[in-house]
Motif scaffolding. Structure first.
Motif, short mmCIF file in Angstrom:
data_model
loop_
_atom_site.label_atom_id
_atom_site.label_comp_id
_atom_site.label_asym_id
_atom_site.label_seq_id
_atom_site.Cartn_x
_atom_site.Cartn_y
_atom_site.Cartn_z
N VAL A 43 0.83 -1.21 0.00
CA VAL A 43 0.00 0.00 0.00
C VAL A 43 0.86 1.26 0.00
O VAL A 43 0.61 2.21 -0.74
N ALA A 44 1.91 1.25 0.84
CA ALA A 44 2.77 2.43 0.97
C ALA A 44 3.76 2.57 -0.18
O ALA A 44 4.29 3.66 -0.42
N GLY A 45 4.04 1.46 -0.85
CA GLY A 45 5.01 1.49 -1.93
C GLY A 45 6.45 1.60 -1.47
O GLY A 45 7.32 2.05 -2.21
N LYS A 46 6.69 1.20 -0.22
CA LYS A 46 8.05 1.23 0.32
C LYS A 46 8.16 0.29 1.50
O LYS A 46 7.15 -0.08 2.09
N PRO A 47 9.39 -0.08 1.85
CA PRO A 47 9.59 -1.00 2.98
C PRO A 47 9.15 -0.39 4.32
O PRO A 47 9.14 0.83 4.49
N VAL A 48 8.83 -1.29 5.26
CA VAL A 48 8.40 -0.86 6.59
C VAL A 48 9.39 0.12 7.21
O VAL A 48 8.99 1.15 7.76
N GLY A 49 10.68 -0.19 7.12
CA GLY A 49 11.69 0.70 7.69
C GLY A 49 11.62 2.11 7.14
O GLY A 49 11.76 3.09 7.88
N ASP A 50 11.37 2.22 5.83
CA ASP A 50 11.26 3.55 5.21
C ASP A 50 9.99 4.28 5.66
O ASP A 50 10.00 5.50 5.81
N ILE A 51 8.92 3.53 5.88
CA ILE A 51 7.68 4.15 6.38
C ILE A 51 7.95 4.78 7.74
O ILE A 51 7.56 5.93 7.98
N PHE A 52 8.61 4.04 8.63
CA PHE A 52 8.93 4.57 9.95
C PHE A 52 9.77 5.84 9.85
O PHE A 52 9.48 6.84 10.51
N ILE A 53 10.80 5.79 9.03
CA ILE A 53 11.73 6.92 8.91
C ILE A 53 11.08 8.12 8.24
O ILE A 53 11.19 9.25 8.71
N GLU A 54 10.40 7.89 7.13
CA GLU A 54 9.86 8.99 6.32
C GLU A 54 8.50 9.50 6.80
O GLU A 54 8.20 10.68 6.68
N ASP A 55 7.66 8.60 7.31
CA ASP A 55 6.29 8.96 7.66
C ASP A 55 5.99 8.88 9.15
O ASP A 55 4.97 9.40 9.60
N GLY A 56 6.83 8.17 9.89
CA GLY A 56 6.65 8.05 11.33
C GLY A 56 5.90 6.79 11.74
O GLY A 56 5.20 6.18 10.94
N GLU A 57 6.09 6.43 13.01
CA GLU A 57 5.45 5.22 13.52
C GLU A 57 3.93 5.33 13.53
O GLU A 57 3.23 4.36 13.23
N ASP A 58 3.40 6.52 13.83
CA ASP A 58 1.93 6.67 13.86
C ASP A 58 1.32 6.33 12.51
O ASP A 58 0.31 5.63 12.43
N ARG A 59 1.94 6.80 11.42
CA ARG A 59 1.43 6.50 10.07
C ARG A 59 1.54 5.01 9.79
O ARG A 59 0.62 4.40 9.23
N PHE A 60 2.68 4.42 10.19
CA PHE A 60 2.82 2.98 9.99
C PHE A 60 1.71 2.22 10.71
O PHE A 60 1.10 1.31 10.15
#
Length: 170
Positions: A43-60
Motif C-alpha cells: 500500500v505504501a510502496g516502500k519498505p516498513v523501515g522507510d515508512i517509519f523513517i519517512e512517515d513516522g510510527e503513527d502513520r505505519f
C-alpha cells in the motif's frame, strides 16, 4: 459478499518465526499465506523501515491496522501479523474469536534470528536492549490473545508446524 476467516493468525515478537513458520504451515495445510507487513509495504510502496523513517510510527500503525482489518475479513489461510500490531486495542478486539497462535521466543533465539544489524526500525540504537524491552512490553498481550502458545526456542520449523497443526485439530 462472503466473509472468510483465517485458518490461524500468527503473533509474536520479531524473530519468533511468524514468516518462516507461516509459509510452512500454509504449504502443509494447502492454504495461502499472508503477512500484514507485506500488505502495508504494498500500500505504501516502500519498505516498513522507510515508512517509519519517512512517515513516522503513527502513520505505519494506521496502515498496519487497516491491513489487519482487511486481512481478517478476507483471508482464509495463515495470517502473520507484525510484532507490534497487537498494541492497538482495535486490533486486539478484531482478533477476538479468531484462532490466534502466539509464537513464543526467548531473547537469545530472537536476537540470533533477527540479527542485530537487520533493518528493524524499532531496534535501532541498542538493538538487544530494545528487543528485550519490546518483548517484555508485548508478552502479556500476546499471552492474553492466544488460543494456542508454541515455544519456538531451539526447535526446527517442521517440528513447530506439526505442533501447531495438531493444536489446530488438523
Amino acid at each position: 459478499m462472503t466473509v472468510t476467516t483465517p485458518t490461524a493468525v500468527l503473533i509474536g515478537p520479531p524473530g519468533s518465526g511468524k514468516s518462516t513458520l507461516g509459509r510452512l504451515l500454509a504449504e502443509r495445510l494447502g492454504v495461502r499465506f499472508r503477512d500484514t507487513d507485506a500488505d502495508v509495504e504494498a500500500v505504501a510502496g516502500k519498505p516498513v523501515g522507510d515508512i517509519f523513517i519517512e512517515d513516522g510510527e503513527d502513520r505505519f500503525r494506521e496502515l498496519e491496522l487497516a491491513a489487519v482489518r482487511q486481512a481478517l475479513r478476507e483471508h482464509d489461510g495463515i495470517l502473520s501479523l507484525g510484532g507490534g500490531a497487537v498494541l492497538s486495542e482495535e486490533t486486539q478486539a478484531l482478533l477476538d474469536g479468531h484462532t490466534v497462535v502466539y509464537l513464543q521466543v526467548g531473547l537469545a533465539d530472537a536476537v540470533a534470528r533477527v540479527g542485530l544489524g537487520a533493518a528493524r526500525p524499532l531496534l535501532v540504537l541498542n538493538p538487544r536492549s530494545q528487543l528485550k524491552k519490546l518483548m517484555e512490553q508485548r508478552r502479556p498481550i500476546y499471552e492474553r490473545l492466544a488460543v494456542l502458545t508454541v515455544a519456538t526456542d531451539k526447535r526446527e520449523p517442521a517440528e513447530l508446524a506439526d505442533e501447531i497443526i495438531k493444536g489446530l485439530g488438523r
